[in-house]
Design a protein around this motif. Structure first.
Motif, PDB file in Angstrom:
ATOM      1  N   ALA A 118    -104.371 -43.803 -59.641  1.00  0.00           N
ATOM      2  CA  ALA A 118    -103.796 -42.673 -60.374  1.00  0.00           C
ATOM      3  C   ALA A 118    -103.430 -43.072 -61.798  1.00  0.00           C
ATOM      4  O   ALA A 118    -103.674 -42.322 -62.750  1.00  0.00           O
ATOM      5  CB  ALA A 118    -102.582 -42.128 -59.634  1.00  0.00           C
ATOM      6  N   ALA A 119    -102.829 -44.251 -61.968  1.00  0.00           N
ATOM      7  CA  ALA A 119    -102.439 -44.688 -63.306  1.00  0.00           C
ATOM      8  C   ALA A 119    -103.659 -44.916 -64.185  1.00  0.00           C
ATOM      9  O   ALA A 119    -103.654 -44.578 -65.379  1.00  0.00           O
ATOM     10  CB  ALA A 119    -101.599 -45.962 -63.220  1.00  0.00           C
ATOM     11  N   LEU A 120    -104.709 -45.485 -63.613  1.00  0.00           N
ATOM     12  CA  LEU A 120    -105.910 -45.756 -64.406  1.00  0.00           C
ATOM     13  C   LEU A 120    -106.593 -44.469 -64.831  1.00  0.00           C
ATOM     14  O   LEU A 120    -106.964 -44.306 -66.003  1.00  0.00           O
ATOM     15  CB  LEU A 120    -106.878 -46.623 -63.607  1.00  0.00           C
ATOM     16  N   THR A 173    -109.791 -29.095 -64.682  1.00  0.00           N
ATOM     17  CA  THR A 173    -108.469 -29.714 -64.597  1.00  0.00           C
ATOM     18  C   THR A 173    -107.606 -28.980 -63.581  1.00  0.00           C
ATOM     19  O   THR A 173    -107.835 -27.794 -63.269  1.00  0.00           O
ATOM     20  CB  THR A 173    -107.742 -29.689 -65.958  1.00  0.00           C
ATOM     21  N   VAL A 174    -106.578 -29.672 -63.104  1.00  0.00           N
ATOM     22  CA  VAL A 174    -105.637 -29.060 -62.172  1.00  0.00           C
ATOM     23  C   VAL A 174    -104.898 -27.901 -62.830  1.00  0.00           C
ATOM     24  O   VAL A 174    -104.624 -26.880 -62.192  1.00  0.00           O
ATOM     25  CB  VAL A 174    -104.664 -30.116 -61.633  1.00  0.00           C
ATOM     26  N   GLN A 219    -112.950 -23.543 -55.254  1.00  0.00           N
ATOM     27  CA  GLN A 219    -114.040 -24.487 -55.047  1.00  0.00           C
ATOM     28  C   GLN A 219    -113.975 -25.702 -55.987  1.00  0.00           C
ATOM     29  O   GLN A 219    -114.814 -25.860 -56.873  1.00  0.00           O
ATOM     30  CB  GLN A 219    -115.377 -23.775 -55.231  1.00  0.00           C
ATOM     31  N   PRO A 220    -113.019 -26.576 -55.801  1.00  0.00           N
ATOM     32  CA  PRO A 220    -113.004 -27.798 -56.617  1.00  0.00           C
ATOM     33  C   PRO A 220    -114.183 -28.699 -56.269  1.00  0.00           C
ATOM     34  O   PRO A 220    -114.618 -28.760 -55.119  1.00  0.00           O
ATOM     35  CB  PRO A 220    -111.671 -28.453 -56.240  1.00  0.00           C
ATOM     36  N   THR A 280    -108.661 -38.281 -56.735  1.00  0.00           N
ATOM     37  CA  THR A 280    -107.292 -38.209 -57.243  1.00  0.00           C
ATOM     38  C   THR A 280    -106.928 -36.792 -57.654  1.00  0.00           C
ATOM     39  O   THR A 280    -105.829 -36.304 -57.347  1.00  0.00           O
ATOM     40  CB  THR A 280    -107.118 -39.166 -58.436  1.00  0.00           C
ATOM     41  N   GLU A 281    -107.824 -36.106 -58.338  1.00  0.00           N
ATOM     42  CA  GLU A 281    -107.559 -34.742 -58.780  1.00  0.00           C
ATOM     43  C   GLU A 281    -107.856 -33.726 -57.682  1.00  0.00           C
ATOM     44  O   GLU A 281    -107.136 -32.733 -57.533  1.00  0.00           O
ATOM     45  CB  GLU A 281    -108.382 -34.424 -60.031  1.00  0.00           C
TER      46      GLU A 281
END
Length: 370
Positions: A83-85, A249-250, A266-267, A276-277
């Motif tokens: 997540a940080a990366l 994006t979220v 539909q992501p 992650t997203e």
């Protein structure tokens, strides 16, 4: 010492379609092969993870974005702090846009890092995220065939293969009706119109669509970010609407859902930032009472990412999109294939399966596109 990312390699593939069902196309362009961009991430202690960047005819762009922009920001960083990366890379590269080839490339790295995380834990990603289903329903996602007789032939092929749900990439009523006629009333039918209509045009077509009995109408409007138009189409016609594969994006997903634009969201893991997203969309959708139907119009680790996450987080409504191009080879050989309209969730560690090295060797290409 934590393992760090030592190498990131882009692997473009081009796998031809079998020649015995001619006429396949996508958005007006003849289709003769499927292009994929696999991404291989290796840690300094030798663990390998696999990812996939959405590309279609633009795999070369995703490859360039990976090699020139994304990979240099990842090499040498802790492979476990995913997540940080990914947050760091997004912040560094946001000036180039929050979507498109750069996000596709980052998606591939993220998926590969989750693959590594699962391999280190000795668990499939679905178990890292939750209990995880062991198998799931899936639908055959066809190319566009336009002419009713070709549509019928393609539908019959997938029915013979055991599918009980089908997605069309068609926007002409004769083609859509031909699919329903061939499939019969018991088969679930999804229509992806490909962002073809204005709101007014969609309203004009709408009276003819209930007879087709669609599970949902996917991306009917141009432009795809016309969330207010989608909401109005739902309200004024009662048609079930789906969208989200082009949402990057979220935050955009929050706007899509808040607008009341969709019945299904539909992501797309290989387009929106990886696992992650992707996992963030499920609680957002649940808060709005909307089902998540992941987009996975690809054949490699991006497909497996959709399967693993949906198995853990998707619930009873989840279905998997299986891109049915009738290719002459599969990235996973014989290790991944639907049966009777369902697909087993791979139970190996990480994504569950690694790509077949013989297929990679046979179909590797320069990634420049058609």
């Amino acid at each position: 010492m934590p393992a760090v990312i030592a190498d990131i390699e882009a692997i473009p593939l081009r796998i031809p379609l079998k020649p015995d069902l001619p006429g396949a196309a996508l958005w007006g362009e003849t289709l003769s092969a499927a292009d994929s961009l696999l991404v291989k991430v290796t840690t300094d202690d030798g663990v390998v993870g696999w990812g996939e960047a959405f590309g279609l005819r633009a795999t070369g762009l995703a490859k360039d974005a990976l090699e020139d922009l994304v990979a240099p920001l990842c090499i040498g960083h802790d492979a476990a702090d995913i997540a940080a990366l990914t947050d760091r890379v997004q912040r560094k590269l946001h000036v180039f846009g929050r979507g498109g080839a750069i996000t596709y490339a980052l998606s591939a790295v993220d998926i590969a890092l989750w693959d590594i995380a699962g391999k280190r834990a000795g668990l499939p990603i679905s178990r890292l995220l939750g209990d995880g289903l062991r198998d799931m329903p899936c639908y055959a996602s066809l190319a566009c065939y336009t002419e009713p007789h070709r549509v019928r032939a393609a539908v019959q092929r997938v029915l013979d293969a055991g599918f009980t749900a089908i997605k069309l990439h068609e926007s002409q009523l004769p083609a859509i009706q031909a699919a329903r006629d061939e499939a019969g009333p018991e088969v679930a039918l999804i229509v992806d119109a490909g962002c073809v209509w204005t709101l007014e045009q969609a309203r004009a077509v709408a009276p003819d669509l209930p007879a087709v009995d669609m599970l949902f109408l996917e991306e009917p409007l141009w432009p795809p970010e016309n969330f207010a138009g989608l909401a109005e189409l739902r309200r004024s016609t009662g048609l079930p609407v789906a969208s989200g594969e082009n949402v990057g994006t979220v935050l955009e997903f929050e706007r899509l859902l808040a607008a009341g634009a969709v019945d299904f969201v539909q992501p797309s893991p290989a387009k929106m930032g990886g696992i992650t997203e992707l996992r963030k969309v499920f609680p957002l959708a649940a808060a709005h009472g909307v089902a998540v139907m992941t987009h996975s119009f690809y054949d490699g680790p991006g497909l497996l990412a959709a399967i693993q996450v949906a198995a853990a987080l998707g619930g009873a409504d989840a279905m998997i999109e299986w891109r049915w191009f009738d290719l002459e080879a599969s990235i996973y050989g014989d290790a991944l294939a639907p049966a009777d309209g369902r697909i087993a969730v791979p139970q190996g560690p990480g994504l569950g399966i690694d790509p077949d090295p013989e297929v990679i060797n046979a179909y590797r290409c320069n990634g420049a596109g058609r």
